[in-house]
Design a protein around this motif. Structure first.
Motif, PDB file in Angstrom:
ATOM      1  N   GLN A 208      21.628  33.495  99.696  1.00  0.00           N
ATOM      2  CA  GLN A 208      20.955  32.264 100.092  1.00  0.00           C
ATOM      3  C   GLN A 208      21.199  31.989 101.570  1.00  0.00           C
ATOM      4  N   GLY A 209      20.173  31.467 102.221  1.00  0.00           N
ATOM      5  CA  GLY A 209      20.258  31.251 103.657  1.00  0.00           C
ATOM      6  C   GLY A 209      19.794  32.457 104.452  1.00  0.00           C
ATOM      7  N   GLY A 210      19.360  33.528 103.752  1.00  0.00           N
ATOM      8  CA  GLY A 210      18.860  34.708 104.439  1.00  0.00           C
ATOM      9  C   GLY A 210      19.937  35.653 104.917  1.00  0.00           C
ATOM     10  N   ARG A 211      21.162  35.457 104.467  1.00  0.00           N
ATOM     11  CA  ARG A 211      22.256  36.324 104.909  1.00  0.00           C
ATOM     12  C   ARG A 211      22.157  37.679 104.213  1.00  0.00           C
ATOM     13  N   ILE A 212      22.232  38.769 105.008  1.00  0.00           N
ATOM     14  CA  ILE A 212      22.129  40.125 104.484  1.00  0.00           C
ATOM     15  C   ILE A 212      23.500  40.585 103.995  1.00  0.00           C
ATOM     16  N   LEU A 213      23.538  41.081 102.758  1.00  0.00           N
ATOM     17  CA  LEU A 213      24.774  41.582 102.175  1.00  0.00           C
ATOM     18  C   LEU A 213      24.819  43.101 102.281  1.00  0.00           C
ATOM     19  N   SER A 214      26.004  43.634 102.379  1.00  0.00           N
ATOM     20  CA  SER A 214      26.153  45.084 102.477  1.00  0.00           C
ATOM     21  C   SER A 214      25.799  45.738 101.141  1.00  0.00           C
ATOM     22  N   VAL A 215      25.192  46.933 101.227  1.00  0.00           N
ATOM     23  CA  VAL A 215      24.781  47.676 100.038  1.00  0.00           C
ATOM     24  C   VAL A 215      25.336  49.091 100.162  1.00  0.00           C
ATOM     25  N   SER A 216      25.902  49.603  99.083  1.00  0.00           N
ATOM     26  CA  SER A 216      26.455  50.954  99.111  1.00  0.00           C
ATOM     27  C   SER A 216      25.341  51.990  99.010  1.00  0.00           C
ATOM     28  N   GLN A 217      25.638  53.200  99.438  1.00  0.00           N
ATOM     29  CA  GLN A 217      24.671  54.285  99.332  1.00  0.00           C
ATOM     30  C   GLN A 217      24.309  54.565  97.878  1.00  0.00           C
ATOM     31  N   GLU A 218      25.266  54.389  96.996  1.00  0.00           N
ATOM     32  CA  GLU A 218      25.004  54.641  95.580  1.00  0.00           C
ATOM     33  C   GLU A 218      23.998  53.639  95.021  1.00  0.00           C
ATOM     34  N   GLU A 219      24.103  52.374  95.461  1.00  0.00           N
ATOM     35  CA  GLU A 219      23.136  51.373  95.001  1.00  0.00           C
ATOM     36  C   GLU A 219      21.723  51.734  95.474  1.00  0.00           C
ATOM     37  N   THR A 220      21.626  52.159  96.718  1.00  0.00           N
ATOM     38  CA  THR A 220      20.306  52.557  97.243  1.00  0.00           C
ATOM     39  C   THR A 220      19.786  53.787  96.507  1.00  0.00           C
ATOM     40  N   ALA A 221      20.674  54.755  96.260  1.00  0.00           N
ATOM     41  CA  ALA A 221      20.268  55.969  95.546  1.00  0.00           C
ATOM     42  C   ALA A 221      19.797  55.640  94.135  1.00  0.00           C
ATOM     43  N   GLU A 222      20.428  54.653  93.512  1.00  0.00           N
ATOM     44  CA  GLU A 222      20.028  54.250  92.162  1.00  0.00           C
ATOM     45  C   GLU A 222      18.606  53.679  92.170  1.00  0.00           C
ATOM     46  N   ILE A 223      18.280  52.893  93.194  1.00  0.00           N
ATOM     47  CA  ILE A 223      16.925  52.349  93.317  1.00  0.00           C
ATOM     48  C   ILE A 223      15.914  53.487  93.462  1.00  0.00           C
ATOM     49  N   GLU A 224      16.270  54.492  94.253  1.00  0.00           N
ATOM     50  CA  GLU A 224      15.374  55.634  94.461  1.00  0.00           C
ATOM     51  C   GLU A 224      15.192  56.429  93.170  1.00  0.00           C
ATOM     52  N   ARG A 225      16.297  56.623  92.431  1.00  0.00           N
ATOM     53  CA  ARG A 225      16.219  57.391  91.177  1.00  0.00           C
ATOM     54  C   ARG A 225      15.385  56.663  90.127  1.00  0.00           C
ATOM     55  N   ARG A 226      15.434  55.340  90.145  1.00  0.00           N
ATOM     56  CA  ARG A 226      14.629  54.581  89.182  1.00  0.00           C
ATOM     57  C   ARG A 226      13.133  54.849  89.386  1.00  0.00           C
ATOM     58  N   LEU A 227      12.714  54.865  90.643  1.00  0.00           N
ATOM     59  CA  LEU A 227      11.295  55.129  90.911  1.00  0.00           C
ATOM     60  C   LEU A 227      10.931  56.557  90.511  1.00  0.00           C
ATOM     61  N   ILE A 228      11.805  57.517  90.825  1.00  0.00           N
ATOM     62  CA  ILE A 228      11.540  58.908  90.436  1.00  0.00           C
ATOM     63  C   ILE A 228      11.449  59.024  88.919  1.00  0.00           C
TER      64      ILE A 228
END
Length: 241
Positions: A208-228
């Motif tokens: 909330q407030g537009g603050r960007i939170l850190s994301v791990s590489q594994e979380e990003t990879a999981e998003i990519e694998r879901r689409l695949i």
């Protein structure tokens, strides 16, 4: 005796005069008929003159109409020639615009790929046993289904590139963060009707407030694998075989 002779001679002359006067023909009927004929001739001449004048006027009207028809024909031919020229110019401009648009899309796709810093080691890659055209169709359907409009795309017989709009989900509460994500997908045709699929996500969590939170590489990879995985599932559907 002499007086008697003169008297007789006078009587004879008088009788001769009377006889001469009595034998002169009456010309009045012929004169009336002649006058009537003259009037008829004059009337016919006047009628003939009127007809001749009428013919002249009619001929002038015909000549004027013929001239107008010739002018209209010339104007029509000129308009057709001008229209043909404009059509040729428009077709040339459209062809040039299509070429420029194709180049712009290709450049935009390249720039988008550079902007997202696509690297082989940072991309989820998988080889699919389907031709490029079939995989491209499923990719487009999967992106639309999950709310990712295509921002830029480039397709050829051997390659395809898709860059989506950035999807944003606002935080539900202080405890539940939102996210924003953007996909870049590459397809490369391989031998034996197979296709190499590459998926790269630029995934971020948003508090909330537009603050960007850190994301791990594994979380990003999981998003990519879901689409695949969803693309895999769609390709294995009986309707896609």
């Amino acid at each position: 005796m002499t007086r008697i002779c003169f008297h007789i001679a006078g009587i004879g002359l008088l009788a001769l005069g009377l006889m001469t006067t009595g034998c002169k023909p009456d010309e009045s009927p012929f004169k009336a008929e002649n006058d009537t004929l003259k009037k008829q001739v004059t009337k016919q001449e006047s009628l003939l003159s009127s007809l001749q004048d009428g013919n002249k006027v009619m001929q002038q009207q015909i000549d004027l109409l013929n001239q107008e028809l010739r002018d209209a024909k010339k104007a029509t031919e000129s308009a057709k020639a001008e229209m043909s020229q404009l059509t040729d110019q428009l077709n040339a401009q459209l062809a040039q615009s299509k070429r420029a648009n194709a180049e712009a899309l290709k450049t935009a796709a390249t720039q988008a790929a550079q902007q997202l810093r696509i690297e082989e080691k940072g991309t989820q890659v998988e080889t699919l046993p389907r031709p490029l055209a079939a995989v491209a169709k499923v990719v487009e359907e999967s992106l639309a289904k999950n709310g990712y409009p295509i921002k830029v795309s480039f397709k050829s017989d051997q390659k395809a590139v898709y860059v989506t709009e950035r999807k944003i989900s606002n935080p539900a509460s202080l405890e539940v963060a939102g996210f924003r994500n953007q996909y870049l997908i590459t397809l490369q045709a391989l031998p034996a009707n197979t296709t190499r699929l590459g998926v790269r996500a630029e995934f971020e969590k948003v508090a909330q407030g537009g603050r960007i939170l850190s994301v791990s590489q594994e979380e990003t990879a999981e998003i990519e694998r879901r689409l695949i995985g969803e693309i895999h599932k769609a390709l294995e559907s009986p309707s896609k075989t």
